[in-house]
Design a protein around this motif. Structure first.
Motif, PDB file in Angstrom:
ATOM      1  N   PHE A  91       1.723 -10.412   6.343  1.00 34.68           N
ATOM      2  CA  PHE A  91       2.711  -9.399   5.793  1.00 34.68           C
ATOM      3  C   PHE A  91       3.978  -9.735   6.755  1.00 34.68           C
ATOM      4  CE2 PHE A  91       0.878  -7.639   9.976  1.00 34.68           C
ATOM      5  CZ  PHE A  91       1.945  -7.021  10.589  1.00 34.68           C
ATOM      6  N   ASP A  92       5.114  -8.925   6.035  1.00 36.98           N
ATOM      7  CA  ASP A  92       6.545  -9.352   6.659  1.00 36.98           C
ATOM      8  C   ASP A  92       6.577  -8.406   7.918  1.00 36.98           C
ATOM      9  OD1 ASP A  92       7.141 -10.993   4.385  1.00 36.98           O
ATOM     10  OD2 ASP A  92       7.759  -9.212   3.233  1.00 36.98           O
ATOM     11  N   VAL A  93       7.270  -8.950   8.760  1.00 36.75           N
ATOM     12  CA  VAL A  93       7.305  -8.428  10.259  1.00 36.75           C
ATOM     13  C   VAL A  93       8.182  -7.220  10.096  1.00 36.75           C
ATOM     14  CG1 VAL A  93       9.166  -9.823  11.224  1.00 36.75           C
ATOM     15  CG2 VAL A  93       7.743  -8.696  12.572  1.00 36.75           C
ATOM     16  N   GLY A  94       7.976  -6.140  10.674  1.00 38.53           N
ATOM     17  CA  GLY A  94       8.773  -4.965  10.620  1.00 38.53           C
ATOM     18  C   GLY A  94       9.178  -4.115   9.412  1.00 38.53           C
ATOM     19  N   ASN A  95       8.065  -4.540   8.373  1.00 34.76           N
ATOM     20  CA  ASN A  95       7.882  -3.970   6.910  1.00 34.76           C
ATOM     21  C   ASN A  95       6.607  -3.345   6.843  1.00 34.76           C
ATOM     22  OD1 ASN A  95       7.774  -3.705   4.220  1.00 34.76           O
ATOM     23  ND2 ASN A  95       9.030  -5.283   3.882  1.00 34.76           N
ATOM     24  N   ALA A  96       6.648  -2.009   6.769  1.00 39.54           N
ATOM     25  CA  ALA A  96       5.849  -1.022   6.793  1.00 39.54           C
ATOM     26  C   ALA A  96       4.949  -0.986   5.471  1.00 39.54           C
ATOM     27  CB  ALA A  96       5.924   0.337   7.241  1.00 39.54           C
ATOM     28  N   GLN A  97       5.702  -1.466   4.332  1.00 36.20           N
ATOM     29  CA  GLN A  97       5.056  -1.545   3.156  1.00 36.20           C
ATOM     30  C   GLN A  97       4.439  -2.575   2.879  1.00 36.20           C
ATOM     31  OE1 GLN A  97       5.066   1.229   0.677  1.00 36.20           O
ATOM     32  NE2 GLN A  97       3.410  -0.081  -0.070  1.00 36.20           N
ATOM     33  N   SER A  98       4.836  -3.841   3.347  1.00 40.92           N
ATOM     34  CA  SER A  98       4.199  -5.007   3.329  1.00 40.92           C
ATOM     35  C   SER A  98       2.752  -4.860   4.047  1.00 40.92           C
ATOM     36  CB  SER A  98       5.216  -6.159   3.817  1.00 40.92           C
ATOM     37  OG  SER A  98       4.606  -7.547   3.881  1.00 40.92           O
ATOM     38  N   LEU A  99       2.945  -4.321   5.301  1.00 41.30           N
ATOM     39  CA  LEU A  99       1.661  -4.196   6.034  1.00 41.30           C
ATOM     40  C   LEU A  99       0.680  -3.338   5.374  1.00 41.30           C
ATOM     41  CD1 LEU A  99      -0.117  -4.317   8.373  1.00 41.30           C
ATOM     42  CD2 LEU A  99       1.193  -2.649   9.501  1.00 41.30           C
ATOM     43  N   ALA A 100       1.253  -2.167   4.700  1.00 43.94           N
ATOM     44  CA  ALA A 100       0.371  -1.329   4.020  1.00 43.94           C
ATOM     45  C   ALA A 100      -0.226  -1.977   2.751  1.00 43.94           C
ATOM     46  CB  ALA A 100       1.212  -0.018   3.496  1.00 43.94           C
ATOM     47  N   ASN A 101       0.693  -2.827   1.981  1.00 41.43           N
ATOM     48  CA  ASN A 101       0.117  -3.759   0.825  1.00 41.43           C
ATOM     49  C   ASN A 101      -1.120  -4.445   1.208  1.00 41.43           C
ATOM     50  OD1 ASN A 101       1.825  -2.409  -0.823  1.00 41.43           O
ATOM     51  ND2 ASN A 101       3.109  -4.068  -0.793  1.00 41.43           N
ATOM     52  N   ALA A 102      -1.037  -5.532   2.266  1.00 43.14           N
ATOM     53  CA  ALA A 102      -2.037  -6.171   2.836  1.00 43.14           C
ATOM     54  C   ALA A 102      -3.073  -5.542   3.198  1.00 43.14           C
ATOM     55  CB  ALA A 102      -1.160  -6.991   4.012  1.00 43.14           C
ATOM     56  N   MET A 103      -2.982  -4.314   3.883  1.00 44.25           N
ATOM     57  CA  MET A 103      -4.049  -3.457   4.191  1.00 44.25           C
ATOM     58  C   MET A 103      -4.890  -3.025   2.950  1.00 44.25           C
ATOM     59  SD  MET A 103      -2.669  -1.629   7.590  1.00 44.25           S
ATOM     60  CE  MET A 103      -4.219  -1.037   8.242  1.00 44.25           C
ATOM     61  N   CYS A 104      -4.189  -2.524   2.093  1.00 44.03           N
ATOM     62  CA  CYS A 104      -4.811  -2.215   0.655  1.00 44.03           C
ATOM     63  C   CYS A 104      -5.455  -3.432  -0.021  1.00 44.03           C
ATOM     64  CB  CYS A 104      -3.788  -1.386   0.009  1.00 44.03           C
ATOM     65  SG  CYS A 104      -3.202  -0.028   0.405  1.00 44.03           S
ATOM     66  N   PHE A 105      -4.817  -4.331   0.203  1.00 41.37           N
ATOM     67  CA  PHE A 105      -5.444  -5.658  -0.620  1.00 41.37           C
ATOM     68  C   PHE A 105      -6.684  -5.959   0.034  1.00 41.37           C
ATOM     69  CE2 PHE A 105      -6.447 -10.007  -0.590  1.00 41.37           C
ATOM     70  CZ  PHE A 105      -6.307 -10.420  -1.962  1.00 41.37           C
ATOM     71  N   ALA A 106      -6.865  -5.824   1.428  1.00 42.00           N
ATOM     72  CA  ALA A 106      -8.095  -6.113   2.098  1.00 42.00           C
ATOM     73  C   ALA A 106      -9.160  -5.271   1.672  1.00 42.00           C
ATOM     74  CB  ALA A 106      -7.804  -6.217   3.754  1.00 42.00           C
ATOM     75  N   TYR A 107      -8.711  -3.672   1.733  1.00 44.00           N
ATOM     76  CA  TYR A 107      -9.762  -2.858   1.441  1.00 44.00           C
ATOM     77  C   TYR A 107     -10.160  -3.036  -0.165  1.00 44.00           C
ATOM     78  CZ  TYR A 107     -11.320   1.751   0.617  1.00 44.00           C
ATOM     79  OH  TYR A 107     -12.304   2.883   0.108  1.00 44.00           O
ATOM     80  N   GLU A 108      -9.436  -3.239  -0.817  1.00 44.52           N
ATOM     81  CA  GLU A 108      -9.810  -3.429  -2.369  1.00 44.52           C
ATOM     82  C   GLU A 108     -10.512  -4.644  -2.636  1.00 44.52           C
ATOM     83  OE1 GLU A 108      -5.968  -2.815  -4.111  1.00 44.52           O
ATOM     84  OE2 GLU A 108      -6.103  -0.630  -3.821  1.00 44.52           O
ATOM     85  N   ASN A 109     -10.610  -5.801  -1.788  1.00 46.06           N
ATOM     86  CA  ASN A 109     -10.949  -7.064  -2.140  1.00 46.06           C
ATOM     87  C   ASN A 109     -12.103  -7.393  -0.974  1.00 46.06           C
ATOM     88  OD1 ASN A 109      -9.291  -8.077  -4.536  1.00 46.06           O
ATOM     89  ND2 ASN A 109      -7.930  -7.058  -3.234  1.00 46.06           N
ATOM     90  N   PRO A 110     -12.892  -6.839  -0.784  1.00 41.52           N
ATOM     91  CA  PRO A 110     -13.982  -7.134   0.667  1.00 41.52           C
ATOM     92  C   PRO A 110     -14.474  -8.706   0.226  1.00 41.52           C
ATOM     93  CG  PRO A 110     -15.136  -5.341  -1.085  1.00 41.52           C
ATOM     94  CD  PRO A 110     -13.601  -5.614  -1.664  1.00 41.52           C
ATOM     95  N   GLU A 111     -14.830  -9.014  -1.235  1.00 36.43           N
ATOM     96  CA  GLU A 111     -15.201 -10.731  -1.186  1.00 36.43           C
ATOM     97  C   GLU A 111     -14.296 -11.658  -0.571  1.00 36.43           C
ATOM     98  OE1 GLU A 111     -12.743  -9.620  -4.426  1.00 36.43           O
ATOM     99  OE2 GLU A 111     -14.458  -8.481  -3.636  1.00 36.43           O
ATOM    100  N   LYS A 112     -12.674 -11.198  -1.208  1.00 32.55           N
ATOM    101  CA  LYS A 112     -11.897 -12.254  -0.483  1.00 32.55           C
ATOM    102  C   LYS A 112     -11.774 -12.042   0.956  1.00 32.55           C
ATOM    103  CE  LYS A 112      -9.556 -12.427  -4.831  1.00 32.55           C
ATOM    104  NZ  LYS A 112      -8.394 -12.187  -5.558  1.00 32.55           N
ATOM    105  N   VAL A 113     -11.847 -11.018   1.589  1.00 29.28           N
ATOM    106  CA  VAL A 113     -11.835 -10.614   2.945  1.00 29.28           C
ATOM    107  C   VAL A 113     -13.036 -11.463   3.577  1.00 29.28           C
ATOM    108  CG1 VAL A 113     -12.311  -9.026   4.826  1.00 29.28           C
ATOM    109  CG2 VAL A 113     -10.498  -8.616   2.911  1.00 29.28           C
ATOM    110  N   GLU A 114     -13.962 -11.308   3.180  1.00 34.10           N
ATOM    111  CA  GLU A 114     -15.296 -12.324   3.599  1.00 34.10           C
ATOM    112  C   GLU A 114     -14.971 -13.796   3.491  1.00 34.10           C
ATOM    113  OE1 GLU A 114     -19.888 -13.083   2.887  1.00 34.10           O
ATOM    114  OE2 GLU A 114     -19.090 -11.090   1.849  1.00 34.10           O
ATOM    115  N   MET A 115     -14.287 -14.150   2.559  1.00 31.95           N
ATOM    116  CA  MET A 115     -14.105 -15.716   2.377  1.00 31.95           C
ATOM    117  C   MET A 115     -12.957 -15.900   3.484  1.00 31.95           C
ATOM    118  SD  MET A 115     -15.865 -17.088   0.333  1.00 31.95           S
ATOM    119  CE  MET A 115     -15.405 -18.754   0.693  1.00 31.95           C
TER     120      MET A 115
END
Length: 142
Positions: A91-115
């Motif tokens: 995620f982009d440093v200092g960018n809360a939306q970028s961090l939130a997007n990455a966290m949502c991606f992780a939550y919505e894609n458990p199989e990709k997180v496992e990989m």
């Protein structure tokens, strides 16, 4: 969330934590003993390192050791290795939306997180294992 809260950051922390204080999924546990850190990492799916300036992130390396996905930014010292190996979410440093997007991606894609966890473990073996560290250190001495 874990880590030492510096006195100078107390007001910032209170403002950031207030909106999620009542969510059972979010808690701040403070500084942890090394044995506790291993247990927390082992029970996690993703380790988020949102430091804005960190020369080396031992928690990211330890997460990789336990085959956990790592979410970090390019201001974390080990980011270049994890990013070049494609073994993290960034995620982009200092960018809360970028961090939130990455966290949502992780939550919505458990199989990709496992990989990503598998890739992170491979990165650990390639760069951070004791054997690899010793080899690299000795090569610097030559």
């Amino acid at each position: 969330m874990a880590g030492r809260l510096l006195q100078a950051n107390t007001a910032f922390w209170e403002a950031a934590y207030a909106p999620v204080r009542d969510f059972k999924e979010v808690s701040y546990v403070g500084s942890l003993h090394p044995d506790e850190v291993s247990a927390v990492i082992g029970a996690s799916d993703v380790i988020v390192c949102c430091s804005r300036d960190e020369s080396f992130s031992l928690v990211c390396v330890e997460a990789a050791k336990y085959q956990r996905a790592v979410l970090l930014n390019d201001h974390v010292g080990v980011a270049n290795i994890f990013m070049q190996e494609g073994s993290c979410l960034a995620f982009d440093v200092g960018n809360a939306q970028s961090l939130a997007n990455a966290m949502c991606f992780a939550y919505e894609n458990p199989e990709k997180v496992e990989m990503l966890g598998v890739k992170a473990r491979n990165t650990f073996e390639q760069y951070f294992s004791f054997e690899q560290f010793a080899k690299s250190f000795l090569a610097q001495l030559d």
